[in-house]
Design an enzyme around this catalytic site. Structure first.
Site, mmCIF file in Angstrom:
data_model
loop_
_atom_site.group_PDB
_atom_site.id
_atom_site.type_symbol
_atom_site.label_atom_id
_atom_site.label_comp_id
_atom_site.label_asym_id
_atom_site.label_seq_id
_atom_site.Cartn_x
_atom_site.Cartn_y
_atom_site.Cartn_z
ATOM 1 N N HIS A 278 21.492 -6.392 -11.025
ATOM 2 C CA HIS A 278 21.163 -6.250 -12.456
ATOM 3 C C HIS A 278 22.465 -6.070 -13.235
ATOM 4 O O HIS A 278 23.056 -4.993 -13.238
ATOM 5 C CB HIS A 278 20.257 -5.032 -12.631
ATOM 6 C CG HIS A 278 19.562 -4.950 -13.965
ATOM 7 N ND1 HIS A 278 19.889 -5.746 -15.041
ATOM 8 C CD2 HIS A 278 18.543 -4.155 -14.383
ATOM 9 C CE1 HIS A 278 19.097 -5.444 -16.067
ATOM 10 N NE2 HIS A 278 18.279 -4.478 -15.692
ATOM 11 N N HIS B 158 21.266 -6.191 -19.893
ATOM 12 C CA HIS B 158 20.550 -5.188 -20.694
ATOM 13 C C HIS B 158 21.322 -3.909 -20.967
ATOM 14 O O HIS B 158 20.739 -2.834 -21.114
ATOM 15 C CB HIS B 158 19.193 -4.860 -20.040
ATOM 16 C CG HIS B 158 18.311 -6.069 -19.941
ATOM 17 N ND1 HIS B 158 17.208 -6.147 -19.141
ATOM 18 C CD2 HIS B 158 18.417 -7.283 -20.541
ATOM 19 C CE1 HIS B 158 16.655 -7.352 -19.249
ATOM 20 N NE2 HIS B 158 17.375 -8.060 -20.096
ATOM 21 N N TYR C 270 23.139 -2.122 -19.037
ATOM 22 C CA TYR C 270 23.282 -1.164 -17.938
ATOM 23 C C TYR C 270 24.696 -1.265 -17.343
ATOM 24 O O TYR C 270 25.540 -2.001 -17.855
ATOM 25 C CB TYR C 270 22.164 -1.369 -16.908
ATOM 26 C CG TYR C 270 20.802 -1.056 -17.518
ATOM 27 C CD1 TYR C 270 20.544 0.227 -18.017
ATOM 28 C CD2 TYR C 270 19.824 -2.022 -17.667
ATOM 29 C CE1 TYR C 270 19.323 0.529 -18.623
ATOM 30 C CE2 TYR C 270 18.595 -1.730 -18.273
ATOM 31 C CZ TYR C 270 18.356 -0.453 -18.744
ATOM 32 O OH TYR C 270 17.166 -0.151 -19.351
HETATM 33 C C1 FNR Z 1 11.183 -5.192 -18.603
HETATM 34 N N1 FNR Z 1 12.379 -5.894 -18.399
HETATM 35 C C2 FNR Z 1 13.194 -5.535 -17.365
HETATM 36 N N2 FNR Z 1 14.308 -6.270 -17.069
HETATM 37 C C3 FNR Z 1 15.058 -6.006 -15.982
HETATM 38 O O1 FNR Z 1 16.022 -6.711 -15.727
HETATM 39 N N3 FNR Z 1 14.733 -4.950 -15.163
HETATM 40 C C4 FNR Z 1 13.670 -4.146 -15.412
HETATM 41 O O2 FNR Z 1 13.374 -3.241 -14.618
HETATM 42 C C5 FNR Z 1 12.901 -4.396 -16.571
HETATM 43 N N4 FNR Z 1 11.858 -3.595 -16.919
HETATM 44 C C6 FNR Z 1 10.929 -4.013 -17.857
HETATM 45 C C7 FNR Z 1 9.728 -3.325 -18.020
HETATM 46 C C8 FNR Z 1 8.760 -3.806 -18.894
HETATM 47 C C9 FNR Z 1 7.454 -3.098 -19.018
HETATM 48 C C10 FNR Z 1 9.002 -4.993 -19.634
HETATM 49 C C11 FNR Z 1 7.966 -5.571 -20.572
HETATM 50 C C12 FNR Z 1 10.213 -5.651 -19.505
HETATM 51 C C13 FNR Z 1 12.602 -7.171 -19.095
HETATM 52 C C14 FNR Z 1 11.786 -8.291 -18.430
HETATM 53 O O3 FNR Z 1 12.212 -8.533 -17.113
HETATM 54 C C15 FNR Z 1 11.881 -9.605 -19.242
HETATM 55 O O4 FNR Z 1 13.216 -10.045 -19.249
HETATM 56 C C16 FNR Z 1 11.384 -9.441 -20.666
HETATM 57 O O5 FNR Z 1 10.144 -8.773 -20.704
HETATM 58 C C17 FNR Z 1 11.271 -10.789 -21.385
HETATM 59 O O6 FNR Z 1 10.389 -11.647 -20.703
HETATM 60 P P1 FNR Z 1 8.853 -11.819 -21.199
HETATM 61 O O7 FNR Z 1 8.164 -10.508 -21.081
HETATM 62 O O8 FNR Z 1 8.908 -12.307 -22.634
HETATM 63 O O9 FNR Z 1 8.288 -12.870 -20.260
#
Ligand code: FNR
Length: 369
Positions: free
Chosen positions: A188, A191, A193
Site C-alpha cells: 500500500h 492514500h 499512508y
Molecule cells: C476503502 N479504500 C481502501 N483503499 C486501500 O487501499 N486500502 C483500504 O484498506 C481501503 N479501505 C477502504 C474502506 C472502505 C469502506 C472503502 C469504501 C474504501 C479505497 C477503495 O479500495 C477504493 O479505492 C475506493 O473505494 C474507490 O473505488 P470504488 O469504491 O469507487 O469502486
C-alpha cells in the site's frame, strides 16, 4: 466474448506466475472490525471476503493489513505483524481458494495517519474522527517528518534506525502472508499512508537521503519493495497500489508515478493499481472512472505489467470498455462490491460471457438459470 471475463496471468520472477479466472479485483477495504485491538481477523473477515470470492472475483484483496501495531489506522484494523494473525488469515485464504478466486493481502503502514478513530458508526466510536486520545488507547505515530498536513496529532520524524526497522517489518509481514497461503502481496503506497508520505513533497520535509530529490523521496519505497520481494516467494507476484496523483501543484504527480512505476517493475513488481490523493484536502476530479487515466499512464510506462484501474467503476459495460480500449488490464471494484458481493457473476451474465466464465458459485447457479 467479454475481455473482463477472460483469464489473465500475473507474472512472477520465477515460474508461470498466477492465473486469475477473470480481470475483476476486489479492492482492499478496511472493515474496522477486529476485536480486542489484536489485529486478528475473524468470522466477519471470512464472511465478507468469502462472499466476494463466491461472488466471482478473480482476485480478492483483504483490507489494509498493518505490518506493525504502530502502523494501524485504527485499533480495529486487521494485521499481519504476528503469527496469531497469519494463522487466523489461513482459513480465510483457504475459503477464497475453494471458491476459485486468488487471495491477495494488502500490506500497510499508516505512518502519520495511524492511531485514529475507526470510520464506523459504532457506539464505541460514536462517529468521532481524528486522532485517538491517550485515554482511548491512542499511540505515538511515526512518519518521514513532523507535519500537520493531515490535521492529526503530529507524528515523530523517523530516525534512520527506525526506517531500517520498519523495512524489516514489511519483509516479515510478507513472509507471514506467504505462511497464510496468500497468492499476491500488494504494497500500500497510496492514500497518504507511510510510503506515500515519503514519496510526496507535501508530507516529506527530510533533508537526509530519504528526502528532497525524486531519488531520495522514492528511496524508502524502493527499499520496501526490495525487502518484500526478497521475503516473498519468487513464484508469487508482487503488486503495489499508488496514489497516482496528489492533484496538487508541488505534490506527487502522475509523471512521478509513471517514472517510479518503471523502477518498481525493475525491482520485481508486476501488478499496479492506480488510486489517487490522500494528503490534505481533496482537489482532484470525480465521476465515473475518474482515475482511469492514471492507470493508462502507468500502463504506458510498464506495458508488460498487469495494471488495474479503480474508482467509480460501477457498471459492467463501463468496466468492459476500460479493458477493450486498452486503458487498463483489469478493474478493481470497491463500493459496488459492498452493495453486491456477486458483482462479477452478475456482470459476466450481463456481458454475455460464455456460461463457464460466469462465476456464480455452484450453489447459486439458479440465479443465472
Ligand atoms: C476503502 N479504500 C481502501 N483503499 C486501500 O487501499 N486500502 C483500504 O484498506 C481501503 N479501505 C477502504 C474502506 C472502505 C469502506 C472503502 C469504501 C474504501 C479505497 C477503495 O479500495 C477504493 O479505492 C475506493 O473505494 C474507490 O473505488 P470504488 O469504491 O469507487 O469502486
Amino acid at each position: 466474448m467479454s475481455k473482463l471475463f477472460t483469464p489473465v496471468d500475473l507474472a512472477a520472477p520465477e515460474g508461470p506466475g498466477l492465473t486469475l479466472r477473470n480481470r475483476t479485483v476486489l479492492a482492499p477495504m478496511c472493515q474496522y472490525s477486529v476485536d480486542n485491538r489484536d489485529g486478528v481477523p475473524h468470522a466477519w473477515h471470512l464472511a465478507h471476503l468469502g462472499a466476494r470470492a463466491a461472488g466471482g472475483f478473480g482476485l480478492v484483496f483483504t483490507e489494509a493489513a498493518a505490518v506493525t501495531a504502530q502502523g494501524r489506522i485504527s485499533d480495529r484494523d486487521a494485521g499481519i505483524w504476528n503469527d496469531d494473525q497469519s494463522r487466523a488469515w489461513a482459513p480465510i485464504v483457504d475459503f477464497i481458494h475453494s471458491q476459485g478466486a486468488a487471495a491477495g493481502i494488502q500490506l500497510a503502514h499508516a505512518g502519520a495517519k495511524a492511531s485514529t478513530h475507526a470510520w464506523l458508526p459504532q457506539p464505541a466510536a460514536a462517529g468521532q474522527v481524528g486522532s485517538l486520545g491517550e485515554e482511548d488507547g491512542g499511540w505515538e505515530t511515526a512518519a518521514p517528518s513532523e507535519t500537520d498536513v493531515f490535521g492529526l496529532d503530529s507524528p515523530l520524524a523517523m530516525s534512520g534506525e527506525q526506517i531500517a526497522a520498519s523495512i524489516r517489518d514489511w519483509a516479515e509481514a510478507a513472509r507471514r502472508a506467504d505462511e497464510a497461503g496468500f497468492d499476491v502481496v500488494q504494497i500500500h503506497a497510496a492514500h497518504g499512508y507511510l510510503i506515500h508520505q515519503f514519496l510526496s513533497p507535501l508530507a516529506n520535509a527530510r533533508t537526509d537521503e530519504y528526502g528532497g530529490s525524486f531519488g531520495n523521496r522514492t528511496r524508502y519505497a524502493r527499499e520496501v519493495i526490495s525487502a518484500v520481494r526478497a521475503a516473498w516467494p519468487a513464484h508469487k507476484p508482487l503488486a503495489i497500489r499508488f496514489s497516482g496523483d496528489d492533484w496538487v501543484d508541488g505534490g506527487w504527480r502522475i509523471q512521478d508515478t509513471a517514472r517510479f512505476a518503471a523502477e518498481a517493475f525493475e525491482l520485481g513488481v508486476t501488478a499496479f493499481d492506480l488510486s489517487s490523493a490522500g494528503i490534505g484536502k481533496y482537489h482532484g476530479p470525480s465521476g465515473p472512472g475518474f482515475q482511469v487515466p492514471l492507470a493508462t499512464a502507468v500502463k504506458q510506462a510498464v506495458p508488460a505489467a498487469f495494471v488495474t484501474a479503480v474508482g467509480m467503476i460501477n457498471d459492467p459495460s463501463q468496466a468492459e470498455q476500460v479493458l477493450v480500449t486498452g486503458a487498463a488490464d483489469g478493474v478493481s471494484i470497491g463500493r459496488a462490491a459492498l452493495k453486491n458481493p456477486n458483482w462479477p457473476a452478475v456482470a459476466a451474465a450481463e456481458l454475455g460471457a460464455p456460461r463457464e466464465q460466469v462465476p456464480f458459485a455452484a450453489q447459486y447457479w439458479r440465479a443465472h438459470w
